[in-house]
Design a protein around this motif. Structure first.
Motif, PDB file in Angstrom:
ATOM      1  N   LEU A   1       0.834  -1.210   0.000  1.00  0.00           N
ATOM      2  CA  LEU A   1       0.000   0.000   0.000  1.00  0.00           C
ATOM      3  C   LEU A   1       0.864   1.254   0.000  1.00  0.00           C
ATOM      4  CD1 LEU A   1      -2.819  -0.999   2.531  1.00  0.00           C
ATOM      5  CD2 LEU A   1      -2.886  -1.050   0.037  1.00  0.00           C
ATOM      6  N   ARG A   2       2.024   1.166   0.668  1.00  0.00           N
ATOM      7  CA  ARG A   2       2.922   2.322   0.674  1.00  0.00           C
ATOM      8  C   ARG A   2       3.439   2.613  -0.729  1.00  0.00           C
ATOM      9  NH1 ARG A   2       5.322   4.492   4.952  1.00  0.00           N
ATOM     10  NH2 ARG A   2       5.074   2.587   6.210  1.00  0.00           N
ATOM     11  N   GLU A   3       3.760   1.555  -1.474  1.00  0.00           N
ATOM     12  CA  GLU A   3       4.240   1.746  -2.846  1.00  0.00           C
ATOM     13  C   GLU A   3       3.154   2.333  -3.738  1.00  0.00           C
ATOM     14  OE1 GLU A   3       7.503  -1.903  -3.172  1.00  0.00           O
ATOM     15  OE2 GLU A   3       5.404  -2.244  -3.733  1.00  0.00           O
TER      16      GLU A   3
ATOM     17  N   PRO B   1      -9.593  -4.359   8.855  1.00  0.00           N
ATOM     18  CA  PRO B   1      -9.730  -2.900   8.775  1.00  0.00           C
ATOM     19  C   PRO B   1      -8.407  -2.203   9.064  1.00  0.00           C
ATOM     20  CG  PRO B   1     -10.624  -3.711  10.836  1.00  0.00           C
ATOM     21  CD  PRO B   1     -10.215  -4.925  10.055  1.00  0.00           C
ATOM     22  N   ASP B   2      -8.293  -0.963   8.577  1.00  0.00           N
ATOM     23  CA  ASP B   2      -7.089  -0.149   8.785  1.00  0.00           C
ATOM     24  C   ASP B   2      -5.810  -0.943   8.512  1.00  0.00           C
ATOM     25  OD1 ASP B   2      -8.598   2.076   9.562  1.00  0.00           O
ATOM     26  OD2 ASP B   2      -8.741   1.313  11.615  1.00  0.00           O
ATOM     27  N   PRO B   3      -5.606  -1.441   7.295  1.00  0.00           N
ATOM     28  CA  PRO B   3      -4.441  -2.288   7.002  1.00  0.00           C
ATOM     29  C   PRO B   3      -3.126  -1.518   7.137  1.00  0.00           C
ATOM     30  CG  PRO B   3      -5.555  -1.650   4.984  1.00  0.00           C
ATOM     31  CD  PRO B   3      -6.425  -1.191   6.104  1.00  0.00           C
ATOM     32  N   ASP B   4      -2.074  -2.250   7.451  1.00  0.00           N
ATOM     33  CA  ASP B   4      -0.744  -1.670   7.594  1.00  0.00           C
ATOM     34  C   ASP B   4      -0.226  -1.217   6.217  1.00  0.00           C
ATOM     35  OD1 ASP B   4       2.441  -2.108   7.631  1.00  0.00           O
ATOM     36  OD2 ASP B   4       1.715  -1.684   9.674  1.00  0.00           O
ATOM     37  N   PRO B   5       0.490  -0.080   6.157  1.00  0.00           N
ATOM     38  CA  PRO B   5       1.007   0.390   4.859  1.00  0.00           C
ATOM     39  C   PRO B   5       1.927  -0.611   4.164  1.00  0.00           C
ATOM     40  CG  PRO B   5       1.153   2.127   6.502  1.00  0.00           C
ATOM     41  CD  PRO B   5       0.749   0.887   7.229  1.00  0.00           C
ATOM     42  N   GLU B   6       2.516  -1.555   4.930  1.00  0.00           N
ATOM     43  CA  GLU B   6       3.414  -2.537   4.320  1.00  0.00           C
ATOM     44  C   GLU B   6       2.662  -3.766   3.818  1.00  0.00           C
ATOM     45  OE1 GLU B   6       6.410  -1.780   3.685  1.00  0.00           O
ATOM     46  OE2 GLU B   6       6.248   0.108   4.809  1.00  0.00           O
ATOM     47  N   THR B   7       1.324  -3.761   3.938  1.00  0.00           N
ATOM     48  CA  THR B   7       0.540  -4.894   3.451  1.00  0.00           C
ATOM     49  C   THR B   7       0.699  -5.021   1.945  1.00  0.00           C
ATOM     50  OG1 THR B   7      -1.088  -4.571   5.217  1.00  0.00           O
ATOM     51  CG2 THR B   7      -1.778  -5.886   3.299  1.00  0.00           C
ATOM     52  N   ARG B   8       1.025  -6.234   1.474  1.00  0.00           N
ATOM     53  CA  ARG B   8       1.236  -6.477   0.050  1.00  0.00           C
ATOM     54  C   ARG B   8      -0.035  -7.093  -0.528  1.00  0.00           C
ATOM     55  NH1 ARG B   8       5.958  -6.272  -2.549  1.00  0.00           N
ATOM     56  NH2 ARG B   8       7.047  -6.201  -0.532  1.00  0.00           N
ATOM     57  N   LEU B   9      -0.535  -6.521  -1.624  1.00  0.00           N
ATOM     58  CA  LEU B   9      -1.780  -6.989  -2.233  1.00  0.00           C
ATOM     59  C   LEU B   9      -1.534  -8.260  -3.035  1.00  0.00           C
ATOM     60  CD1 LEU B   9      -3.390  -3.628  -3.442  1.00  0.00           C
ATOM     61  CD2 LEU B   9      -3.787  -4.878  -1.325  1.00  0.00           C
ATOM     62  N   LEU B  10      -2.496  -9.191  -2.943  1.00  0.00           N
ATOM     63  CA  LEU B  10      -2.406 -10.473  -3.636  1.00  0.00           C
ATOM     64  C   LEU B  10      -3.599 -10.659  -4.554  1.00  0.00           C
ATOM     65  CD1 LEU B  10      -1.374 -12.739  -0.618  1.00  0.00           C
ATOM     66  CD2 LEU B  10       0.147 -11.574  -2.265  1.00  0.00           C
ATOM     67  N   ASP B  11      -3.461 -11.610  -5.458  1.00  0.00           N
ATOM     68  CA  ASP B  11      -4.565 -11.960  -6.357  1.00  0.00           C
ATOM     69  C   ASP B  11      -5.769 -12.424  -5.532  1.00  0.00           C
ATOM     70  OD1 ASP B  11      -6.186 -12.757  -8.409  1.00  0.00           O
ATOM     71  OD2 ASP B  11      -5.086 -14.616  -8.821  1.00  0.00           O
TER      72      ASP B  11
END
Length: 688
Positions: free
Chosen positions: A632-634, A655-665
């Motif tokens: 999310l940060r990227e 809810p309120d995901p961490d900015p370092e959370t990486r999105l997946l398919d």
């Protein structure tokens, strides 16, 4: 098969030219279609540009349409011809205008405002018409022309006045109620004038006969429509509504409105009379508000076209040639109507300040006056020069009307010495009521919310004083012993008289952001340490009101949601302390949990502020999305003003995901932002 082009009067000539077996050539048809398309494009382009400009200037769109007609008409740039076809189409604008008047026709409203409607309103129409007839006879015009001009000039603009009174929060003021009452009677007075004008166009020796026949036809049509229509309308609309088809309901509405207009037209009366009857019949049913929303697009578009065609009739060269006469008619119109309304108001024991305000608001011409003048011109009751002079004066009066309204308060204060006395008495009453209070709460607005608040404060032994601008509400509540006085809380002197320097808090109990901002500005100047609590509809204005100095902002939609949630949680077994903690946390975070919503097709559309409210929007991340394997940060969606409120992965919502959370398919990303920025964010997630 004969194909005839032209108006009704020219059908025979057209058929002779085309011939019994002739067909228009493809090139001719193409030329006709091309010309029509150019006409529509010119009208749309100029109307959109001018109306946008006028809305930016906070002026009525009606004036913009008139200026568009003057600009592109045959007497100025000449982009559009003033022909029968355009005028016939514009006549449907009058039909829908009269339909809306009939829809607003309410016996209960007339009874409630009977003094203003049948007292001041009837007297104003009669007195102004008689004065204009007398002036016309003095300058040598026949009495028929005087009667027609009297009917046209006595009208004021409902569209302009209702809009500006609402914007200034003056609909419930004393002068606002007087003005609305007069406008109601003027709207009703249009109906007999629509019957009278065609009869007056007949030869002098036949006027009485034609007028009697017209009145008899009108009486028969009214009796038949009201007697039969009341019995058939409701069951038929019930049957149509049960089909649950919006398209069918709209078709039925158009059929009913235009059908009744056709009936009155075939009876020798006007189309507008039938539309008025249709609206009046529907106003007595439970479908009134639905119909009002459904018909508005047709009404606004066709009304706009009507006012464009009115503007096209004005010849700027003729106006300049007769400029002294135009100026004289304009000055006479404004002064006579101001004097008539003001004088009659005083005769009805209305205070001088209110009488003067009412006169200033009603002195300009109105849209129905243009309707009657157009009908009189087509009936050859007025000479072309007279039509041009009066039309120019009426349009100019409507152009200056918003500026007269804006400056009316200053003019009343300067001209009316008695108004100062009345204001001083009102302030004295407020000060006398507030004199015995100390550390009290000032309640701005004494509607239902203000009254409930005052009762709760009273139960806790807290003193309060309420300010309201509805004289009837204040009179009845004060008679019952309530602590309420008449006064506009958005005025400095009223707040001082109400004891803002000694108050413990101030509450704005009505949802009007513009008025609340004015009150906040005054409180900040007078007593910046007093806390102000403001009510608003939703979350769209929270930050603006907080920035203006509000201690707390209570959005009623969110508070309603909180109460629903608290009851639901307690009924399913959530401990009471946890419910209270959840509500407290939500409020402390400024309702952050409730910010934004998912929009559906059943949500109301068309609100002026609708596009300013943040929305929630879900985006499914697929294997070919550009956001896959990015954090999310990227992605940095905040750069377009969008926030990620949650991510749902394998049916688990975070809810309120961490900015370092990486999105997946397969992830579903929940976004919050404005409608325009959400589209940008979705495009960024899916396509980069």
């Amino acid at each position: 098969m004969a194909i005839c082009l032209g108006n009704a009067a020219g059908i025979e000539d057209a058929c002779d030219k085309v011939g019994p077996r002739a067909h228009p050539q493809p090139r001719a048809l193409s030329r006709i279609m091309h010309t029509t398309l150019e006409l529509v494009l010119i009208l749309l382009a100029t109307a959109v540009f001018v109306v946008v400009l006028f809305r930016q200037l906070r002026l009525p769109a009606l004036i913009g349409y008139l200026l568009v007609g003057i600009l592109i008409g045959p007497n100025a740039l000449g982009w559009v011809e003033d022909n029968e076809g355009t005028r016939h189409l514009a006549e449907f604008g009058v039909v829908f205008l009269m339909f809306s008047v009939g829809l607003e026709f309410s016996l209960s409203k007339l009874v409630t405002m009977r003094q203003a409607v049948f007292g001041l309103g009837a007297a104003q129409v009669a007195a102004t018409t008689l004065l204009v007839i007398g002036l016309c006879l003095t300058i040598g015009l026949p009495w028929r022309a005087g009667l027609v001009l009297g009917g046209a000039l006595t009208m004021s603009s409902t569209a302009i006045l209702a809009k500006m009174l609402a914007e200034r929060s003056e609909l419930n003021s004393q002068h606002g109620r007087a003005v609305i009452g007069v406008l109601l009677f003027q709207d009703l007075a249009v109906v007999p004038f629509l019957i009278l004008i065609p009869a007056l166009a007949q030869p002098p020796q036949e006027i009485a006969t034609h007028l009697g026949i017209a009145l008899l036809k009108a009486a028969i049509v009214l009796a038949v429509v009201l007697y039969i229509g009341q019995r058939l309308l409701r069951p038929w609309f019930h049957l149509v509504a049960r089909q649950k088809s919006p398209e069918l309901f709209m078709l039925n509405l158009l059929l009913f409105t235009l059908g009744l207009a056709w009936v009155t037209g075939r009876a020798g009366l006007s189309l507008a009379l039938g539309a008025f009857l249709a609206g009046m019949l529907i106003s007595e049913t439970e479908y009134r508000y639905q119909v009002e929303q459904d018909i508005r697009p047709f009404q606004d578009v066709l009304m706009g076209l009507f006012f464009v065609t009115i503007g096209m009739q004005l010849d700027p060269a003729e106006m300049l040639r007769h400029l002294p006469a135009v100026a004289a008619v304009l000055a006479g119109l404004l002064l006579i109507k101001f004097a008539v309304v003001g004088g009659l108001s005083r005769l009805l024991s209305i205070d001088p300040g209110t009488a003067m305000r009412s006169g200033l608001l009603l002195c300009a011409a109105g849209e129905f006056g243009l309707v009657l003048l157009s009908l009189a011109a087509s009936s050859k009751l007025l000479a072309p020069d007279v039509v041009q002079i009066v039309l120019a004066a009426m349009i100019l009066s409507m152009l200056v009307a918003p500026f007269i309204i804006e400056k009316s308060e200053l003019m009343v204060r300067r001209w009316s010495s008695a108004d100062w006395m009345y204001r001083a008495m009102a302030l004295h009453n407020i000060a006398a009521q507030a004199l015995a209070t100390e550390s009290h709460v000032i309640i701005c607005g004494y509607g239902r919310t203000g009254q409930y608040l005052a009762r709760l404060l009273d139960q806790e032994g807290l003193q309060s004083i309420a300010l309201d601008v509805d004289p009837q509400r204040v009179r009845e509540a004060a008679a019952a012993g309530e602590s309420v006085v008449f006064g506009d809380a958005a005025r400095r002197e009223v707040l001082i008289a109400a004891g803002v320097m000694r108050a413990k808090a101030l509450v704005v109990s009505y949802a009007d952001t513009a008025s609340a901002l004015r009150i906040l500005n005054l409180v900040h100047e007078l007593r910046p340490d007093v806390p102000v609590i403001v009510r608003t509809i939703d979350e769209s204005d929270i930050e603006e009101l907080k920035h203006a100095g509000a201690a707390e902002v209570v959005p009623e939609i969110m508070e309603g949601s909180l109460m629903l949630a608290s009851h639901a949680m307690m009924l399913v077994g959530v401990p009471f302390n946890r419910v209270l903690r959840r509500i407290r946390d939500t409020r402390e975070h400024r309702y952050d949990l409730f910010r934004g919503f998912f929009r559906g097709v059943t949500d109301e559309a068309g609100e002026d502020r609708d596009h300013l409210q943040p929305r929630l929007h879900s985006v499914l991340i697929t294997a070919d999305s550009m956001a896959v394997n990015k954090t999310l940060r990227e992605l940095n969606l905040m750069k377009v003003g969008v926030e990620v409120t949650a991510i749902r992965r394998r049916n688990i919502r975070s809810p309120d995901p961490d900015p370092e959370t990486r999105l997946l398919d397969g992830d579903v990303v929940v976004l919050r932002g404005l409608e325009e920025t959400l589209a940008l964010a979705e495009n960024s997630l899916l396509r980069g």
